[in-house]
Design a protein around this motif. Structure first.
Motif, short mmCIF file in Angstrom:
data_model
loop_
_atom_site.label_atom_id
_atom_site.label_comp_id
_atom_site.label_asym_id
_atom_site.label_seq_id
_atom_site.Cartn_x
_atom_site.Cartn_y
_atom_site.Cartn_z
N LYS A 1 10.48 27.89 -23.62
CA LYS A 1 10.80 26.47 -23.50
C LYS A 1 9.82 25.61 -24.28
O LYS A 1 10.17 24.53 -24.77
CB LYS A 1 10.81 26.07 -22.03
CG LYS A 1 12.04 26.57 -21.26
CD LYS A 1 12.00 26.09 -19.82
CE LYS A 1 13.25 26.51 -19.06
NZ LYS A 1 14.45 25.79 -19.54
N GLU A 2 8.57 26.05 -24.38
CA GLU A 2 7.56 25.28 -25.08
C GLU A 2 7.86 25.16 -26.57
O GLU A 2 7.41 24.22 -27.23
CB GLU A 2 6.18 25.92 -24.88
CG GLU A 2 5.63 25.82 -23.46
CD GLU A 2 6.31 26.75 -22.47
OE1 GLU A 2 6.23 26.47 -21.26
OE2 GLU A 2 6.91 27.76 -22.92
N ALA A 3 8.60 26.12 -27.12
CA ALA A 3 8.89 26.10 -28.55
C ALA A 3 9.91 25.02 -28.91
O ALA A 3 9.89 24.50 -30.03
CB ALA A 3 9.42 27.46 -29.00
N ILE A 4 10.78 24.69 -27.99
CA ILE A 4 11.90 23.80 -28.32
C ILE A 4 11.45 22.40 -28.72
O ILE A 4 11.88 21.88 -29.77
CB ILE A 4 12.92 23.79 -27.18
CG1 ILE A 4 13.55 25.19 -27.05
CG2 ILE A 4 14.00 22.73 -27.42
CD1 ILE A 4 14.47 25.36 -25.87
N PRO A 5 10.57 21.73 -27.96
CA PRO A 5 10.11 20.40 -28.41
C PRO A 5 9.41 20.45 -29.76
O PRO A 5 9.55 19.51 -30.57
CB PRO A 5 9.14 19.97 -27.30
CG PRO A 5 9.54 20.77 -26.10
CD PRO A 5 10.02 22.08 -26.63
N ALA A 6 8.68 21.52 -30.03
CA ALA A 6 8.00 21.64 -31.32
C ALA A 6 9.01 21.78 -32.45
O ALA A 6 8.85 21.17 -33.52
CB ALA A 6 7.05 22.83 -31.29
N LEU A 7 10.05 22.57 -32.25
CA LEU A 7 11.09 22.70 -33.28
C LEU A 7 11.77 21.36 -33.52
O LEU A 7 12.04 20.98 -34.67
CB LEU A 7 12.11 23.75 -32.86
CG LEU A 7 11.64 25.20 -32.88
CD1 LEU A 7 12.72 26.12 -32.30
CD2 LEU A 7 11.27 25.65 -34.29
N LYS A 8 12.05 20.63 -32.47
CA LYS A 8 12.67 19.31 -32.61
C LYS A 8 11.77 18.37 -33.42
O LYS A 8 12.24 17.66 -34.32
CB LYS A 8 12.94 18.70 -31.24
CG LYS A 8 14.05 19.38 -30.45
CD LYS A 8 14.22 18.71 -29.09
CE LYS A 8 15.32 19.34 -28.27
NZ LYS A 8 15.50 18.69 -26.94
#
Length: 301
Positions: free
Chosen positions: A249-256
């Protein structure tokens, strides 16, 4: 008239754990401590470009995508099958049993593509998938996405002619460290794919596990590769494939925050809050007959 494929094999033959295994662990070449890759071609860039059997496609209006669509709307839409390929070449004696799941022999790949054509599947681009998931936009009958990870040269020399034969378009997730290296595609070949209607996405700089990224890793593994690929293709690069299919889940905001609008994993459950960043795929095994591939597509999506 479509060829009929008799399907008698029950269940998937490859456990979910195999589908989540590292594609890096099956490659015959592992890239470590990479030196800088320059924009100029190396000696390996002399491979002849594969001429397309079709005219360069006329530019079409981009599908309308609603990036504000809520998760419930996306999850309510039936999933579209997404296949994941790595190497398309004949097996070698040195290839392990596990590796052969990820290496599809050339004739087997031809058989699999012929099955898709005979069965009425139509390839679509990620933009079309996104428009469908977020706005309900129409898709052709039996849509499917064909993806390739890791930038292997045989995707260009062996798989591309077969895609051209059937008028199929695919999505290529590029590991930018590998471009211009022996046994990998050149920058010119990546651009040629883009120019001929295939989608170019990012597969990081050098295939590190996203779950372990910290601070500057996002710059190295996501921001810079995206910029490199956009320079090569002259087009936005907004789709990402997780190395090893692993995400958190932590990766998703970074990808956005780095401009990715969707991300592709392997066969794990989609995230209930951000399903566009956990789009499912299945690995097309080198062991699968055309009939078995058909059954696994129908049973997985």
């Amino acid at each position: 008239m479509h060829t009929s494929y008799t399907l008698t094999i029950a269940g998937l033959s490859i456990a979910a754990a195999a589908l989540l295994a590292s594609c890096d662990s099956t490659r015959t070449e592992h890239i470590t401590a990479p030196p800088a890759v320059t924009a100029s071609p190396t000696a390996d860039s002399s491979h002849t470009l594969v001429a397309s059997t079709e005219e360069v496609p006329t530019a079409m209006p981009a599908p309308s995508i609603n990036l504000s669509a809520d998760a419930a709307t996306v999850l309510a839409m039936p999933e579209v099958p997404v296949l994941c390929y790595h190497q398309v070449r004949d097996w070698r004696d040195s290839d392990s049993k596990q590796a052969r799941d990820y290496i599809v022999p050339v004739e087997r790949f031809k058989e699999q593509m012929q099955m898709l054509a005979d069965s009425g599947y139509h390839t679509i681009a990620p933009d079309q998938l996104m428009a469908y998931l977020t706005t309900g936009a129409a898709l052709p009958d039996k849509p499917i996405i064909i993806t390739f990870d890791d930038t292997n040269l045989d995707q260009y020399t062996n798989a591309l002619p077969e895609l051209n034969k059937h008028g199929f378009k695919a999505t290529f997730f590029i590991m930018t460290v590998s471009m211009n290296r022996p046994r990998y595609m050149t920058r010119e070949q990546v651009k040629d794919l883009s120019d001929n209607g295939h989608t170019i996405g990012s597969h990081t700089w050098d295939h590190q596990n996203v779950k372990k990224y910290q601070d500057s890793d996002w710059l190295t593994q996501v921001k810079k590769p995206k910029h490199t690929l956009e320079e090569i293709t002259g087009k936005p690069v907004t789709y990402f494939a997780y190395p090893f299919g692993l995400w958190n889940k932590e990766a998703i905001p970074a990808l956005k925050s780095h401009g990715m609008t969707a991300a592709f994993q392997l066969a794990a459950k989609r995230d209930e809050q951000d399903p566009l960043y956990t789009i499912r795929r299945i690995i097309a095994s080198g062991y699968w007959s055309p009939g078995r591939l058909y059954k696994n597509i129908e049973g997985s999506f």
